[in-house]
Design a protein around this motif. Structure first.
Motif: not given
Length: 215
Positions: A28-29, A32, A152, A156, A158, A191-193, A204
Motif C-alpha cells: 500500500r502507499d 495511505s 500516485s 497508478s 489507489t 484497499r485497491t490498486k 483494478t
C-alpha cells in the motif's frame, strides 16, 4: 504498521459473510491511512442495482446489471477532480461486476474480467468460484462509503473504501438456505490498486480487504 490481511482461502470458506472482494498481495502507499474512520457520512447516491456508471472518455464499457434481490448503495461517490472521479467510476463498476459474477454463477463474467487484471483477476476469479462452486448467490443489500481515490506519482491509482455487509446474505440456490452476515463482522475496508490503460479505463490490479479497519 503491518497488518494481517484476510487470505483468499478464508474468503472462500467464510460464507457466513459476503467478503465482497477477493484478496490479493501488494504494497500500500506509504501516505495511505490504515483506517477509514466513521461508519456514515457522504451523500447517498442512487442504488446501483442495475445499469452502468457514466462512461468517461467515451470508452466502450460493458453494462453491469444486478437483480432486484441484491442492491448496492454508494455514498459520497463523487469527486470534483475529474481524474479522481474516473477512478471512482471504474472502481465502482469493478465492484458491481464482481457481485454480478457471483449472482450469474459466472467466474468469467465479461464485466468482471473487463475491469480486472493481474493479481486482482486471479484472486477475484478464485473468490467468485468459492461461491459458485457451492451454489451460493448474494441477496439483500450492501453499502459502500467513504471512498478515498488517489493518483500516485508513477501514474497508478489507489482506491480505498468501506463496505457494510450487515444487510447482505448468501443463499444456497439448491437448498434455499439463507445465511446472514454477522453484525459484528459486517464492516470491511478495501484497499485497491488500479492501472489506467490506453483507452482511459482504470483496471483494478490488486485488492486487499481487512475486517474491522472501518470505524
Amino acid at each position: 504498521m503491518n497488518r494481517r490481511f484476510l487470505p483468499v482461502a478464508v474468503a472462500i470458506t467464510a460464507t457466513t459473510a459476503l467478503v465482497l472482494t477477493g484478496c490479493g498481495s501488494g504494497d500500500r502507499d506509504d501516505d495511505s491511512s490504515d483506517k477509514i474512520k466513521g461508519a456514515g457520512g457522504g451523500d447517498k447516491d442512487a442504488s446501483a442495482s442495475a445499469g452502468a456508471s457514466a462512461k468517461p472518455n467515451g470508452a466502450k464499457r460493458p453494462e453491469v446489471k444486478l437483480p432486484k434481490s441484491f442492491k448496492v448503495g454508494f455514498e459520497g461517490w463523487t469527486n470534483s477532480d475529474p481524474k479522481l472521479q474516473a477512478i471512482l467510476d471504474d472502481g465502482k463498476e469493478r465492484l458491481l461486476a464482481s457481485y454480478a459474477a457471483i449472482i450469474n454463477k459466472d467466474p468469467k463474467y465479461n464485466a468482471f474480467t473487463f475491469y480486472s487484471e493481474s493479481d486482482a483477476l486471479r484472486t477475484g476469479t478464485t473468490w467468485i468460484k468459492g461461491f459458485t462452486d457451492k451454489n451460493l448467490v448474494l441477496i439483500g443489500s450492501g453499502r459502500v462509503f467513504q471512498p478515498q481515490p488517489r493518483i500516485s506519482p508513477d501514474g497508478s491509482g489507489t482506491l480505498f473504501y468501506c463496505v457494510d455487509e450487515g444487510k447482505g446474505s448468501t443463499k444456497d440456490t439448491k437448498t434455499g438456505k439463507v445465511t446472514a452476515t454477522p453484525a459484528d463482522d459486517a464492516l470491511v475496508l478495501y484497499r485497491t490498486k488500479l492501472s489506467k490503460n490506453k483507452e482511459g479505463i482504470w483496471k483494478t490490479t490488486m485488492v486487499q480487504t481487512e475486517r474491522g479497519a472501518c470505524e
